[in-house]
Enzyme design. Sequence first.
Site, PDB file in Angstrom:
ATOM      1  N   LEU A  97       0.817  -1.396   0.196  1.00 23.94           N
ATOM      2  CA  LEU A  97       0.068   0.205  -0.065  1.00 23.94           C
ATOM      3  C   LEU A  97       1.368   0.827   0.331  1.00 23.94           C
ATOM      4  O   LEU A  97       2.128   1.553   0.623  1.00 23.94           O
ATOM      5  CB  LEU A  97      -0.404   0.102   1.306  1.00 23.94           C
ATOM      6  CG  LEU A  97      -1.752  -1.155   1.364  1.00 23.94           C
ATOM      7  CD1 LEU A  97      -2.323  -1.015   2.622  1.00 23.94           C
ATOM      8  CD2 LEU A  97      -3.190  -0.585   0.196  1.00 23.94           C
ATOM      9  N   GLU A 130     -10.167   0.994   7.485  1.00 25.17           N
ATOM     10  CA  GLU A 130     -10.045  -0.564   8.615  1.00 25.17           C
ATOM     11  C   GLU A 130      -8.521  -0.428   9.230  1.00 25.17           C
ATOM     12  O   GLU A 130      -7.672   0.419   8.854  1.00 25.17           O
ATOM     13  CB  GLU A 130      -9.603  -1.637   7.711  1.00 25.17           C
ATOM     14  CG  GLU A 130     -10.785  -2.240   6.370  1.00 25.17           C
ATOM     15  CD  GLU A 130     -10.576  -2.910   5.547  1.00 25.17           C
ATOM     16  OE1 GLU A 130      -9.473  -3.269   5.573  1.00 25.17           O
ATOM     17  OE2 GLU A 130     -11.404  -3.454   4.228  1.00 25.17           O
ATOM     18  N   LYS A 132      -5.040  -1.082  10.943  1.00 24.36           N
ATOM     19  CA  LYS A 132      -3.222  -1.568  10.076  1.00 24.36           C
ATOM     20  C   LYS A 132      -3.207  -2.656  11.214  1.00 24.36           C
ATOM     21  O   LYS A 132      -2.518  -1.570  11.183  1.00 24.36           O
ATOM     22  CB  LYS A 132      -3.207  -0.512   9.052  1.00 24.36           C
ATOM     23  CG  LYS A 132      -1.661  -1.052   8.491  1.00 24.36           C
ATOM     24  CD  LYS A 132      -1.292  -0.183   7.678  1.00 24.36           C
ATOM     25  CE  LYS A 132      -0.432  -0.859   6.546  1.00 24.36           C
ATOM     26  NZ  LYS A 132       0.942  -1.422   7.326  1.00 24.36           N
ATOM     27  N   GLU A 190      -3.902 -10.490   7.727  1.00 26.74           N
ATOM     28  CA  GLU A 190      -2.626 -11.000   8.337  1.00 26.74           C
ATOM     29  C   GLU A 190      -2.952 -12.182   9.560  1.00 26.74           C
ATOM     30  O   GLU A 190      -3.570 -11.544  10.482  1.00 26.74           O
ATOM     31  CB  GLU A 190      -2.809  -8.832   8.791  1.00 26.74           C
ATOM     32  CG  GLU A 190      -1.215  -8.589   9.218  1.00 26.74           C
ATOM     33  CD  GLU A 190      -1.212  -7.965   8.234  1.00 26.74           C
ATOM     34  OE1 GLU A 190      -1.110  -7.727   6.891  1.00 26.74           O
ATOM     35  OE2 GLU A 190       0.623  -7.320   7.854  1.00 26.74           O
ATOM     36  N   LYS A 306      -9.859   2.257   1.993  1.00 27.46           N
ATOM     37  CA  LYS A 306     -10.224   1.325   0.582  1.00 27.46           C
ATOM     38  C   LYS A 306     -11.428   1.661  -0.277  1.00 27.46           C
ATOM     39  O   LYS A 306     -12.443   1.856   0.501  1.00 27.46           O
ATOM     40  CB  LYS A 306     -10.748  -0.315   0.803  1.00 27.46           C
ATOM     41  CG  LYS A 306      -9.198  -0.765   1.596  1.00 27.46           C
ATOM     42  CD  LYS A 306      -9.088  -1.906   1.625  1.00 27.46           C
ATOM     43  CE  LYS A 306      -7.881  -2.664   2.377  1.00 27.46           C
ATOM     44  NZ  LYS A 306      -8.249  -4.257   2.625  1.00 27.46           N
ATOM     45  N   LYS A 330      -0.737   6.142   7.795  1.00 31.06           N
ATOM     46  CA  LYS A 330       0.248   5.812   8.936  1.00 31.06           C
ATOM     47  C   LYS A 330      -0.369   6.740  10.713  1.00 31.06           C
ATOM     48  O   LYS A 330      -0.459   7.742  10.486  1.00 31.06           O
ATOM     49  CB  LYS A 330       1.843   5.744   8.523  1.00 31.06           C
ATOM     50  CG  LYS A 330       2.247   4.751   7.862  1.00 31.06           C
ATOM     51  CD  LYS A 330       2.040   3.608   8.011  1.00 31.06           C
ATOM     52  CE  LYS A 330       3.109   2.561   8.407  1.00 31.06           C
ATOM     53  NZ  LYS A 330       4.063   2.263   7.233  1.00 31.06           N
ATOM     54  N   CYS A 448      37.456   7.062  17.440  1.00 32.77           N
ATOM     55  CA  CYS A 448      38.682   6.390  17.810  1.00 32.77           C
ATOM     56  C   CYS A 448      39.739   6.394  16.442  1.00 32.77           C
ATOM     57  O   CYS A 448      39.729   6.415  15.454  1.00 32.77           O
ATOM     58  CB  CYS A 448      37.907   4.933  18.693  1.00 32.77           C
ATOM     59  SG  CYS A 448      39.498   3.504  18.428  1.00 32.77           S
TER      60      CYS A 448
HETATM   61  S1  IVH Z   1      -5.638  -4.497   1.415  1.00 32.96           S
HETATM   62  C1  IVH Z   1      -3.052  -4.081  -1.997  1.00 32.96           C
HETATM   63  N1  IVH Z   1      -5.732  -4.018   4.200  1.00 32.96           N
HETATM   64  O1  IVH Z   1      -0.502  -4.165   5.416  1.00 32.96           O
HETATM   65  C2  IVH Z   1      -3.128  -4.368  -1.117  1.00 32.96           C
HETATM   66  N2  IVH Z   1      -3.325  -4.324   3.930  1.00 32.96           N
HETATM   67  O2  IVH Z   1       1.752  -1.912   3.547  1.00 32.96           O
HETATM   68  C3  IVH Z   1      -3.767  -4.985  -0.042  1.00 32.96           C
HETATM   69  N3  IVH Z   1      -2.040  -4.829   6.038  1.00 32.96           N
HETATM   70  O3  IVH Z   1       0.976  -5.821   2.761  1.00 32.96           O
HETATM   71  C4  IVH Z   1      -3.465  -5.549   1.408  1.00 32.96           C
HETATM   72  N4  IVH Z   1      -3.819  -4.670   7.552  1.00 32.96           N
HETATM   73  O4  IVH Z   1       0.156  -7.435   5.188  1.00 32.96           O
HETATM   74  C5  IVH Z   1      -4.923  -4.607   3.934  1.00 32.96           C
HETATM   75  N5  IVH Z   1      -6.662  -3.771   6.326  1.00 32.96           N
HETATM   76  C6  IVH Z   1      -5.699  -4.371   5.948  1.00 32.96           C
HETATM   77  C7  IVH Z   1      -4.340  -4.146   6.885  1.00 32.96           C
HETATM   78  C8  IVH Z   1      -3.319  -4.843   5.405  1.00 32.96           C
HETATM   79  C9  IVH Z   1      -2.801  -4.503   7.503  1.00 32.96           C
HETATM   80  C10 IVH Z   1      -0.563  -4.711   5.740  1.00 32.96           C
HETATM   81  C11 IVH Z   1      -0.659  -5.834   4.588  1.00 32.96           C
HETATM   82  C12 IVH Z   1       0.111  -5.457   2.944  1.00 32.96           C
HETATM   83  C13 IVH Z   1       0.598  -3.628   4.355  1.00 32.96           C
HETATM   84  C14 IVH Z   1       1.018  -3.423   3.377  1.00 32.96           C
END
Ligand code: IVH
Length: 711
Positions: A97, A130, A132, A190, A306, A330, A448
């Site tokens: 992402l 959602e 992360k 995850e 999303k 983030k 040093c």
């Molecule tokens: S969607 C096409 N949803 O974040 C991308 N990823 O930085 C599909 N992750 O590799 C990922 N929570 O390991 C998505 N609610 C969430 C997430 C999530 C954690 C992680 C995932 C991904 C990484 C990307």
Amino acid sequence: MARREKTETSVEGLTENQARVEHARLAQEIAEHDRRYYQQDAPTVSDAEYDALRQRYNAIEARFPQLRTAQSLTQHVGAAPSARFAKVRHAVPMLSLDNAFADEDVIDFVGRIRRFLRLPEDEQIVFSAEPKIDGLSMSLRYEDGALVTGATRGDGAEGEDVTANVKTLEDIPKRLNGKNIPAVCDVRGEVYMTKHAFFALNKHQAEIGGQVFANPRNSAAGSLRQKDPSITASRPLGFFAYAWGEMSEMSADTQSGMIKWFTSCGFKTNPLSRMCRSVEELLAFHREIELQRGSLDYDIDGVVYKVERLDWQERLGFVSRSPRWAIAHKFPAEKATTVVRDIEVQVGRTGALTPVAKLEPVTVGGVVVQNATLHNADEIARLDVRRGDTVHIQRAGDVIPQVLGVVLEKRPRDAKPYKFPTKCPCPLHTDVVREIIAGGEEGARAHCTGEFACPYQTLGHLEHFVSRRAFDIDGLGEKQIAFFHEQGWINEPADIFTLRERNGKFTLKGTSGKIRLEEVEGFGETSVRNLFSAIEARREISLERFIYALGIRHVGETTAVALARGYGSWAAFHDACLRLARGDNDAKEEMDALDQIGETVIESLRDYFAEQHNRRRFERLALQVRILEAEKPRADSAIAGKTVVFTGTLEKMTRDEAKASAERLGAKVSGSVSKKTDYVVAGPGAGSKLAEAKKLGVAVLTEDEWAKLVR
Ligand code: IVH
């Protein structure tokens, strides 16, 4: 490792003695790789390289069964595997992402989507927002409703087959619930470890002397990537489903619809996910989840937005490796407060000293922090950090935690200002020197002065010593020198020149008995002969290369040439440096008068030669080699005393060659054109320097005209 790069003797060709040596070394190397892979989750070789090591080890034992002992790697029940996890190609790549940090990034994200889809301003874009999860992503393939493969993300195209392990996770259904399950479903999500499970696991691991993990993500990864699934089963791992890969049929036409469907199939999905209908709602979600972050029992490092409609997701597609329809927003760096138990100074590979605050362990966003960098002496003075102080610290991503400031109200009464050490903590306890920056002022960094003799710096110096522009010994590159150093066969440059006479007296680490270099795997008769003759050939060396090879701070190639030209011989240069180190002002002035030599270099030479370990090492080396006198610049050439600038592409010689030949003929080569420039040699593609020369009326020569002039 150096040895592996060379052609290996076939196992059939090994003598028993050679086999014994190699068997012991391979066991050590494999054990080290296993430790990095299984315990630290940080392998340093590819799976193919690892498998090759294992295969050779097994082949040696098969041919020499007498080498098989109870400790042998082939005899361990349930120990490290004979091969790593198999690879699985993802039917649909697992992408990552894009990140947003500031609110503006989120506004831009929504704006980009609107423009891309050509949506009018009043058309609402609905998002599924959602948390992360900070774990490791997993792709689960279900065929006809049954779990067939569980794979890690790997490089996105190919992951590792961890099917047996994921099957032990309670949150992962072995069969999908419900009717009309599509023939193929790649469910993605995850794997994570809860914070309390992480702390309990670490406590237990510490008690039994096992591996202690840095954070829940590492412990989830380490627990999942076990060759023995019963170990995975014993670790409390959770799984949230949030995405998909290949689907033979879609069960919904919205993001949240798919998530709902995952729930009906038997998956856990994140209960905090929510629909957002504007940028304001997205930002409010971010703030709200950030407030809850500390009280959640799993680590999150942001939120993900999303696009809800899947037909829009489809149209938006991807840019390089991330979807246009999603973004990770983030959380800012996490902060905590703790106590400084001690301030330690660490020595890096280049001799730089870095002060580190040793902290009362504290958890910052799920990561136990025990150290924070204090950067340098100036930073300590700026913060006025003292032992016993309570400090605010910050951790941003994987960056080393930093000390932000001191809580003065909590300072113990007897806390004394920290004094940066004047002696290095390395075993030599040499003087600590602050770097000199432009203008002759002291810089912030300290180092040093032990250089070659300081164990933290030796390898870096040896690598520099044999580098292409220094001694440049064929067959003795960085990898080989690292091997010789690791074995304790080369500790200082002079040792390179006594290798041949010591051959046959070497002991390979982890073994007993003396061996010859020819017996070490990969070296062989021919390569050893070639190596020794390459070393012999370098017993004669130009003064400038020799000076450059010393690895003195601020003495690069150009400076080494200037010093060599200025002094003419090693004896004269050495004598000047010794006088300089004794504080002789005449020596300093003499050096200062040399072209291109200034205060920074002089200080650096003085410090280097003031350190007796350095002097002794080079006196020992000087006995092994013949240092040629420097070529004196020609005073009678057409360009003696002139200043030349090269610009554009030179077609008949390299820049270095052109520069060296000009300097040999007594010219000074400069990088910029001024009124003092005598010639500009311009090749194709010359731009601003050529224009400047024309403007100032400086003579411009083609490469051929230049060649004629210097011929
Ligand atoms: S969607 C096409 N949803 O974040 C991308 N990823 O930085 C599909 N992750 O590799 C990922 N929570 O390991 C998505 N609610 C969430 C997430 C999530 C954690 C992680 C995932 C991904 C990484 C990307």
